[in-house]
Design an enzyme around this catalytic site. Structure first.
Site, short mmCIF file in Angstrom:
data_model
loop_
_atom_site.label_atom_id
_atom_site.label_comp_id
_atom_site.label_asym_id
_atom_site.label_seq_id
_atom_site.Cartn_x
_atom_site.Cartn_y
_atom_site.Cartn_z
N LYS A 15 29.07 -7.33 41.26
CA LYS A 15 28.75 -6.62 39.93
C LYS A 15 27.30 -5.85 40.33
O LYS A 15 26.28 -6.51 40.82
CB LYS A 15 28.32 -7.78 38.71
CG LYS A 15 27.83 -6.79 37.37
CD LYS A 15 27.86 -7.76 36.43
CE LYS A 15 27.06 -7.10 35.21
NZ LYS A 15 26.95 -8.12 33.99
N LYS A 44 20.84 -4.36 23.69
CA LYS A 44 20.27 -5.66 23.76
C LYS A 44 18.78 -5.56 23.05
O LYS A 44 18.13 -4.47 22.80
CB LYS A 44 19.82 -5.92 25.26
CG LYS A 44 21.11 -6.20 26.15
CD LYS A 44 20.64 -6.52 27.36
CE LYS A 44 21.76 -6.83 28.26
NZ LYS A 44 22.39 -8.34 28.08
N ASP A 85 20.79 -6.78 36.91
CA ASP A 85 22.13 -6.96 36.65
C ASP A 85 23.01 -6.40 37.77
O ASP A 85 24.09 -6.39 37.71
CB ASP A 85 22.59 -6.23 35.20
CG ASP A 85 23.67 -6.95 34.65
OD1 ASP A 85 23.92 -8.11 34.94
OD2 ASP A 85 24.33 -6.32 33.75
N ARG A 145 32.64 -7.51 33.05
CA ARG A 145 33.75 -7.87 33.35
C ARG A 145 34.91 -6.64 33.25
O ARG A 145 35.81 -6.50 33.87
CB ARG A 145 34.49 -8.81 32.07
CG ARG A 145 34.21 -8.26 30.84
CD ARG A 145 34.27 -9.57 29.69
NE ARG A 145 33.06 -10.36 29.75
CZ ARG A 145 32.96 -11.22 28.90
NH1 ARG A 145 33.85 -11.82 28.09
NH2 ARG A 145 31.56 -11.74 29.01
N1 BES Z 1 24.22 -8.91 32.35
C1 BES Z 1 24.55 -9.47 31.16
C2 BES Z 1 24.36 -11.14 31.28
C3 BES Z 1 23.12 -11.75 31.47
C4 BES Z 1 22.36 -11.84 30.20
C5 BES Z 1 22.60 -12.13 32.48
C6 BES Z 1 21.02 -12.51 30.43
C7 BES Z 1 21.43 -12.87 32.80
C8 BES Z 1 20.63 -13.00 31.67
C9 BES Z 1 25.89 -9.23 30.57
O1 BES Z 1 26.48 -8.11 31.07
C10 BES Z 1 26.19 -9.46 29.34
O2 BES Z 1 25.11 -9.00 28.46
N2 BES Z 1 26.72 -10.38 28.70
C11 BES Z 1 26.68 -10.96 27.31
C12 BES Z 1 28.15 -11.04 26.91
C13 BES Z 1 28.29 -11.52 25.74
C14 BES Z 1 28.30 -10.04 24.68
C15 BES Z 1 29.81 -11.75 25.39
C16 BES Z 1 25.84 -12.03 27.17
O3 BES Z 1 25.90 -12.77 27.99
O4 BES Z 1 25.36 -12.10 26.14
ZN ZN Z 2 25.39 -7.00 32.52
MN MN Z 3 25.75 -6.77 29.37
#
Ligand code: BES
Ligand code: ZN
Ligand code: MN
Length: 484
Positions: A256, A268, A279, A342
């Protein structure tokens, strides 16, 4: 740093790491340097007792003898062995010595042989020596130390040094791209790194797909994420070919590569959002492994793919509610634009079917939920193939680049149901690391597959903020093991 093995290096070494065990017991090398009882005297007066973490410097003529507390012989853990190497290196790195003999090979790590002692020592010291000052006007002081020599001679030692140097180089390569700021390290930058690597190594060929090619392939999910960004998405494919049978099926690594993830329209929160430059650490780890491979020249075919993209909100950005048709035909309802990894990965996982892979491993900073589940010490491992999962777990145990398997049973698929499309891109509140893996598994039916969620392990926060280079160690070991 250069690393080597030489039995006679102790004579005349500028600096030496010497182990002292608990209760003041001298290691074999300590005995050698205790000519007039200088070391015994230091122990007697309480300068050092052999506890882990202690160091004491002794001068013998022009030689610097660093005494290092090494705990109880035969009972020290891998982590403790790394700690004593860290401490010792920190204590000596400011000195004028250009060469150093590391005789901590006298220390017997519980359940490990000399090969692993050298692997851990080299990889630990190399990581400890890492600085990222590309964007500082005043650069860090360069250290005088140029070479670390292990006072041993064997095939095993040479192999350990060769493997460890390659892993260390791969880790450094991953950390460098990952730490790079997102206004510099964008999808095109990742592609440039991949192309440069191919120029340096005859065994690697790189091709890059832009958005036009992705559109022709029907990668609507990937493109949906990129839609709000000015910088074009780039899918970089690095093909390493060195199997004695050129037609041997390749091991495919997919990373990724979100060079910045603002969350898109599902924006965010502001706090710590800068960390979302990390990321792309999945892609960085793939790049790191390809760099390690270029050094190791393992007899394998390996394809490293970096799915470069940005997730930003603007008037053209994809929306919650949008339905995207993926490359394999499944439709996805976007319920949260922040679950973008994803979407980028599902099309990339379909794309790599064309390589008829031996297996596919994707590496992704995919979910905050994985960090909640496992903390920052273990990567999450999700797989539809027990054998592949076991092999990855074994490599993680060997290298101590730890990973832990999460279950992936049918029930989790139900959380991904959408009233309007084949799949939703989020699976609700519970088991988020698993439902993310479950989502991906819909796109990996044509090959053996495993997924590593490195959201908790790819970088450190706080005072030691920075990329870790994980899981380059785990993945490189997995590849080394494939050759045996
Ligand atoms: N890149 C983030 C995941 C992440 C968050 C990695 C914090 C490290 C620290 C990913 O793209 C994301 O935002 N995932 C969301 C998914 C949710 C919306 C289902 C998450 O983990 O909050
Ligand atoms: Zn992400
Ligand atoms: Mn994200």
């Amino acid at each position: 740093m250069k690393y080597s093995a030489n039995l006679t290096a102790l004579n005349g070494a500028e600096a030496v790491f010497v182990a002292i065990f608990e209760e003041g017991k001298l290691s074999a090398t300590a005995e050698k340097f205790d000519h007039q009882g200088e070391i015994s005297a230091l122990i007697k007066c309480g300068e050092i007792s052999g506890k882990i973490g202690e160091t004491a410097l002794l001068r013998q003529g022009s030689q610097r003898i660093l005494l290092v507390g090494a705990g109880k012989q035969g009972e020290i853990s891998e982590r403790q062995f790394k700690q004593i190497n860290q401490k010792a290196f920190q204590a000596i790195k400011g000195s004028a010595a250009k060469t150093l003999v590391n005789a901590l090979t006298d220390v017997q790590i519980k359940g490990r042989d000399l090969y692993w002692a050298i692997r851990f020592a080299v990889e630990t010291i190399d990581a400890e020596n890492y600085v990222f000052d590309a964007f500082k006007s005043k650069k860090a002081d360069t250290i005088k130390l140029e070479e670390i020599i292990f006072p041993v001679e064997s095939e095993e030692a040479n192999r350990a040094i060769q493997h460890a140097s390659a892993v260390a180089f791969g880790v450094k390569s991953a950390r460098d791209v990952a730490n790079c700021p997102p206004n510099v390290c964008n999808p095109k930058y990742l592609a440039e790194q991949a192309k440069t690597l191919a120029k340096q190594t005859a065994l690697i060929k790189t091709t890059v797909l832009g958005e036009k090619e992705m559109a022709e392939l029907g990668m609507q999910a990937y493109l949906g994420v990129s839609q709000g960004a000015q910088n074009e998405a780039q899918l970089s494919v690095m093909e390493y070919k060195n199997h004695p049978n050129p037609d041997a099926k390749p091991i495919v690594l997919v990373g990724k590569g979100l060079t910045f993830d603002a969350g898109g329209i599902s924006l965010k929160p502001a706090a710590d959002m800068d960390e979302m430059k990390y990321d792309m650490c999945g892609a960085a780890s793939v790049y790191g492994v390809m760099n390690a491979l270029a050094q190791l020249q393992l007899p394998l075919n390996v394809i490293g793919v970096m799915a470069g993209c940005e997730n930003l909100p603007d008037g053209n950005a994809y929306r919650p509610g949008d339905i995207l048709t993926t490359m394999n035909g499944l439709t996805v309802e976007v319920l949260n634009t922040d679950a973008e990894g994803r979407l980028v990965l599902c099309d990339t996982l379909t794309y790599v079917e064309r390589f008829e892979p031996e297996c596919v491993i994707d590496i992704a900073t995919l979910t905050g939920a994985c960090v909640v589940a496992l903390g920052q010490h273990n990567s999450g491992l999700v797989s539809t193939d027990d054998e592949l999962a076991a092999q990855l777990f074994q490599a993680s145990q060997q290298t101590q680049d730890k990973a832990w398997r999460l279950p992936l049973s049918e029930e989790y698929q139900e959380q991904l149901k959408s009233p309007f499309a084949d799949l939703a891109n989020i699976g609700g509140r519970w088991g988020g690391a698993i439902t993310a893996g479950a989502f991906l598994s819909n796109f990996t039916k044509k090959y053996r597959w495993a997924h590593l969620d490195i959201a908790g392990t790819a970088w450190l926060q706080g005072a030691n903020k920075g990329a870790t280079g994980r899981p380059v160690g785990l993945l490189t070991q997995f590849l080394i093991n494939q050759c045996q």
